[in-house]
Design a protein around this motif. Structure first.
Motif, PDB file in Angstrom:
ATOM      1  N   UNK A 441     -11.288  10.589 -21.542  1.00  0.00           N
ATOM      2  CA  UNK A 441     -10.619  11.433 -22.536  1.00  0.00           C
ATOM      3  C   UNK A 441     -10.743  12.916 -22.220  1.00  0.00           C
ATOM      4  N   UNK A 442     -11.969  13.426 -22.132  1.00  0.00           N
ATOM      5  CA  UNK A 442     -12.158  14.860 -21.978  1.00  0.00           C
ATOM      6  C   UNK A 442     -11.954  15.338 -20.548  1.00  0.00           C
ATOM      7  N   UNK A 448      -5.311  17.326 -18.462  1.00  0.00           N
ATOM      8  CA  UNK A 448      -3.910  17.224 -18.021  1.00  0.00           C
ATOM      9  C   UNK A 448      -2.977  17.704 -19.121  1.00  0.00           C
ATOM     10  N   UNK A 449      -3.204  17.222 -20.349  1.00  0.00           N
ATOM     11  CA  UNK A 449      -2.311  17.572 -21.450  1.00  0.00           C
ATOM     12  C   UNK A 449      -2.427  19.038 -21.840  1.00  0.00           C
ATOM     13  N   UNK A 450      -3.556  19.649 -21.554  1.00  0.00           N
ATOM     14  CA  UNK A 450      -3.687  21.077 -21.826  1.00  0.00           C
ATOM     15  C   UNK A 450      -2.686  21.891 -21.006  1.00  0.00           C
ATOM     16  N   UNK A 524      -7.132  13.618 -29.187  1.00  0.00           N
ATOM     17  CA  UNK A 524      -6.738  12.681 -28.145  1.00  0.00           C
ATOM     18  C   UNK A 524      -7.781  11.565 -28.021  1.00  0.00           C
ATOM     19  N   UNK A 525      -7.301  10.351 -27.781  1.00  0.00           N
ATOM     20  CA  UNK A 525      -8.198   9.223 -27.588  1.00  0.00           C
ATOM     21  C   UNK A 525      -7.927   8.572 -26.234  1.00  0.00           C
ATOM     22  N   UNK A 632       0.996  15.935  -7.434  1.00  0.00           N
ATOM     23  CA  UNK A 632       1.307  17.313  -7.045  1.00  0.00           C
ATOM     24  C   UNK A 632       0.732  18.324  -8.034  1.00  0.00           C
ATOM     25  N   UNK A 633       0.820  18.026  -9.323  1.00  0.00           N
ATOM     26  CA  UNK A 633       0.428  19.003 -10.337  1.00  0.00           C
ATOM     27  C   UNK A 633      -1.002  18.841 -10.839  1.00  0.00           C
ATOM     28  N   UNK A 634      -1.534  17.596 -10.808  1.00  0.00           N
ATOM     29  CA  UNK A 634      -2.834  17.349 -11.448  1.00  0.00           C
ATOM     30  C   UNK A 634      -3.727  16.441 -10.607  1.00  0.00           C
ATOM     31  N   UNK A 635      -3.625  16.510  -9.296  1.00  0.00           N
ATOM     32  CA  UNK A 635      -4.310  15.540  -8.449  1.00  0.00           C
ATOM     33  C   UNK A 635      -5.823  15.483  -8.705  1.00  0.00           C
TER      34      UNK A 635
END
Length: 647
Positions: A441-442, A448-450, A524-525, A632-635
């Protein structure tokens, strides 16, 4: 020894001193106005990096004693004032007021003129005039002496200014002289040399074209503009010339032409007739504005055609040597637009790119392509550090891209396609068996969602990320725009006494007549956690902590608290589908409401928002494109199951 005094204030005379390069140019013009066919400008060095003196020598008709006394005694008393052409060769004159001699003091503090001329008796005599910057209103004129030397003038400048050493010690000096005297040397046979090297505009020219402006002006007066593109970097300028091509003034072209080093010359007799008013050209003088704007319109058409022709030729050559970073035909309109913009940028950097070896050229073009595709803001860095464009070239390219519709189209299209890919990647992250089990989660999902907060709604902007709720509340107060302080510094706590730590906080200031401000708090869970009564209670605790705090007891503030997971249990599902509340709402008060959502709903809502745009772009994204985007963005944040297989 005679001494003449100029009857003007020293401040006025000081204002006649030009920049070093302008001073050099004025002295060469003086030589050409004296019917010189040979002009040589040389420097004498006192060391590796020191210029001791600058000398300009010509074979013109020189100055007699009478002319020297009259010329140096007062401004405006030059023989040129009453003449339109030179004495012997009938060339058009450049100067007429005798101000050019003061330009020499822009190079150094001490100047001497040694001139040989034939007097009325046919005898050649030499006169030497000297002056210093400290006494601009005084010149020494010793008596003339007979000589057997040929006619002409030698100007020697000493005590060189430091800025003049820097300006005259550059390879670009000869290019600047070529641009200044280009049309003159086309019209009249003369040789100009700088440090022994012939100033040959034709040898330095890459392309030349002339356009008739007579019809555009509509008054029947003949006018034209000559465009010269140069092989070497030059100072861009729009020269205002008389009908014979004599440059009388120069100004900025104010035309975008990335990748081109050029000068332009507007030929129009009206510039000569306006006299000193030509200095007002930059201010939009009404008599000159129509011809200058007509010239600029011609330049814009010229470079539009030249850029297209240059682009076609370069792309053909790059494809032949396999440097072109695209293969095959564009798959859709987005790719076609990207290629078109890539070619605009690549042509702008063409001189630097073309100067490199094939392997380096291939790398440069690939880096430009990748910068445009992934993050156009990185393009400046690539062009500055890899392609080595100058600051001026970078600035011009940036202005061009801002005005190019393709730029905004591609940036928008890339944003949409990236978002569609992210949705598919998130779907794999949350619902594929292995990633679902490995995602934390954290450490992963939250981080990623941040970076992808648009998922929760286009109107939300990130204001806090894993901050103590107390900090979030302080930020909230700042957004209100009021002089409000938090009462006390104690942490905000839940009902059970523990400190509140939200996962992700987004805010939406609503601008309406009530100055409404909305906040969204997202809990978020992990994908494998089913949201039950316990998890629902957690988000309700957040809502209660804010709702009961008198510091936020303002009628224009509203809060939404979401809890998101893969599944809702029966209890939460029943609460979220109550007929007396909107779908998803499990609790609602005047100041806040609590919403429970599944990731499937969030993803579905995001897809729905993008559907019209994706249909318009005819773009389809699948699981593979989604995972590729995540890599590409969050590997660094991905679980092992979605990372690249290095083997």
């Amino acid at each position: 020894m005679a001494r003449v005094t100029v009857k003007l204030s020293r401040d006025h005379l000081q204002g006649l001193i030009r920049s070093p390069l302008q001073g050099l140019t004025e002295l060469i013009w003086n030589a050409l106005d004296a019917d010189a066919t040979e002009v040589a400008a040389d420097v004498e060095r006192g060391g590796i990096e020191t210029i001791r003196s600058v000398t300009i020598t010509d074979n013109g008709h020189g100055m007699t004693e009478e002319e020297a006394s009259r010329t140096f005694g007062a401004l405006g008393e030059s023989w040129k004032r009453s003449a339109a052409v030179t004495r012997e060769k009938r060339r058009v004159l450049h100067g007429s007021n005798g101000k050019g001699r003061y330009a020499a003091f822009g190079i150094g503090r001490r100047v001497s003129w040694s001139s040989v001329a034939q007097d009325d008796t046919g005898e050649r005599k030499q006169i030497v005039i000297s002056g210093s910057q400290e006494s601009l209103d005084e010149f020494d004129l010793p008596p003339v002496v007979p000589t057997s030397e040929r006619s002409g003038t030698r100007v020697r400048i000493e005590a060189i200014h430091p800025e003049a050493e820097s300006a005259l010690d550059r390879p670009s000096v000869i290019h600047q002289l070529a641009t200044t005297f280009a049309l003159y040397l086309e019209s009249y046979p003369a040789e100009i040399r700088w440090q022994g090297q012939l100033v040959d505009p034709k040898d330095l020219q890459d392309f030349r074209e002339e356009y008739d402006l007579t019809e555009a002006l509509g008054d029947g007066r003949r006018a034209s503009v000559v465009v010269i593109e140069w092989k070497k970097p030059v100072r861009r300028a729009l020269y205002l010339c008389d009908a014979d091509g004599m440059a009388l003034h120069d100004m900025l072209p104010s035309v975008q032409a990335p990748g081109f080093d050029f000068t332009a010359y507007v030929r129009w007799q009206g510039f000569r007739e306006l006299g000193h008013d030509i200095l007002l050209a930059d201010l939009g003088h009404e008599a000159m504005a129509p011809v200058i704007e007509a010239a600029r319109d011609a330049l814009r058409r010229h470079f539009k055609e030249r850029i297209e022709a240059k682009r076609s030729e370069m792309v053909r050559r790059w494809k032949a040597e396999r440097s072109y970073p695209y293969a095959g035909e564009p798959a859709n309109e987005i790719e076609a637009s990207e290629r078109e913009l890539f070619e605009v940028v690549a042509v702008s950097a063409a001189k630097s790119v073309e100067a490199a070896e094939t392997s380096a050229r291939k790398l440069s073009l690939r880096l430009i392509k990748e910068a445009l595709e992934t993050n156009p803001s990185n393009l400046r860095t690539v062009l500055a550090e890899v392609v080595d464009l100058s600051e001026e070239q970078l600035k011009e390219l940036a202005q061009l891209l801002q005005r190019t519709p393709l730029t905004s189209v591609i940036v928008t299209a890339r944003m949409i396609t990236d978002r569609l890919a992210f949705i598919n990647g998130l779907d794999a992250l949350l619902f594929d068996k292995a990633p679902k089990q490995q995602t934390l989660e954290r450490r992963q999902l939250h981080r990623i969602l941040a970076e992808e907060t648009w998922l929760f709604g286009e109107e939300y902007a990130l204001t806090g990320d894993d901050d103590r709720l107390l900090v979030v509340l302080r930020k909230h107060l700042e957004l209100l725009g009021e002089d409000v302080e938090l009462a006390g510094t104690e942490p905000l706590t839940r009902m059970d006494g523990t400190e509140a730590v939200p996962d992700l906080v987004l805010s939406r200031p609503m601008q309406n007549r009530d100055n409404r401000l909305e906040h969204l708090v997202v809990e978020l869970k992990r994908p494998n956690v089913t949201i039950r009564r316990k998890e629902l209670q957690q988000i309700e605790d957040y809502a209660f902590a804010v709702g009961k705090d008198e510091r936020f007891n303002q009628p224009n503030v509203h809060w939404e608290f979401w809890i998101i997971g893969n599944k809702l249990d029966d209890y939460v599902t029943e609460e979220a589908t109550s007929p007396d509340r909107p779908p998803g709402v499990v609790k609602q008060t005047k100041r806040y409401r609590v919403i429970a959502k599944t990731w499937a709903e969030v993803i579905s809502d995001a897809k729905h928002r993008l559907k019209f745009l994706s249909d318009s772009l005819q773009y389809r994204s699948g699981r593979d494109e989604g995972i590729e985007y995540l890599r590409r963005a969050h590997e660094k944040l991905l679980p092992d199951a979605l990372k690249k297989d290095e083997s």
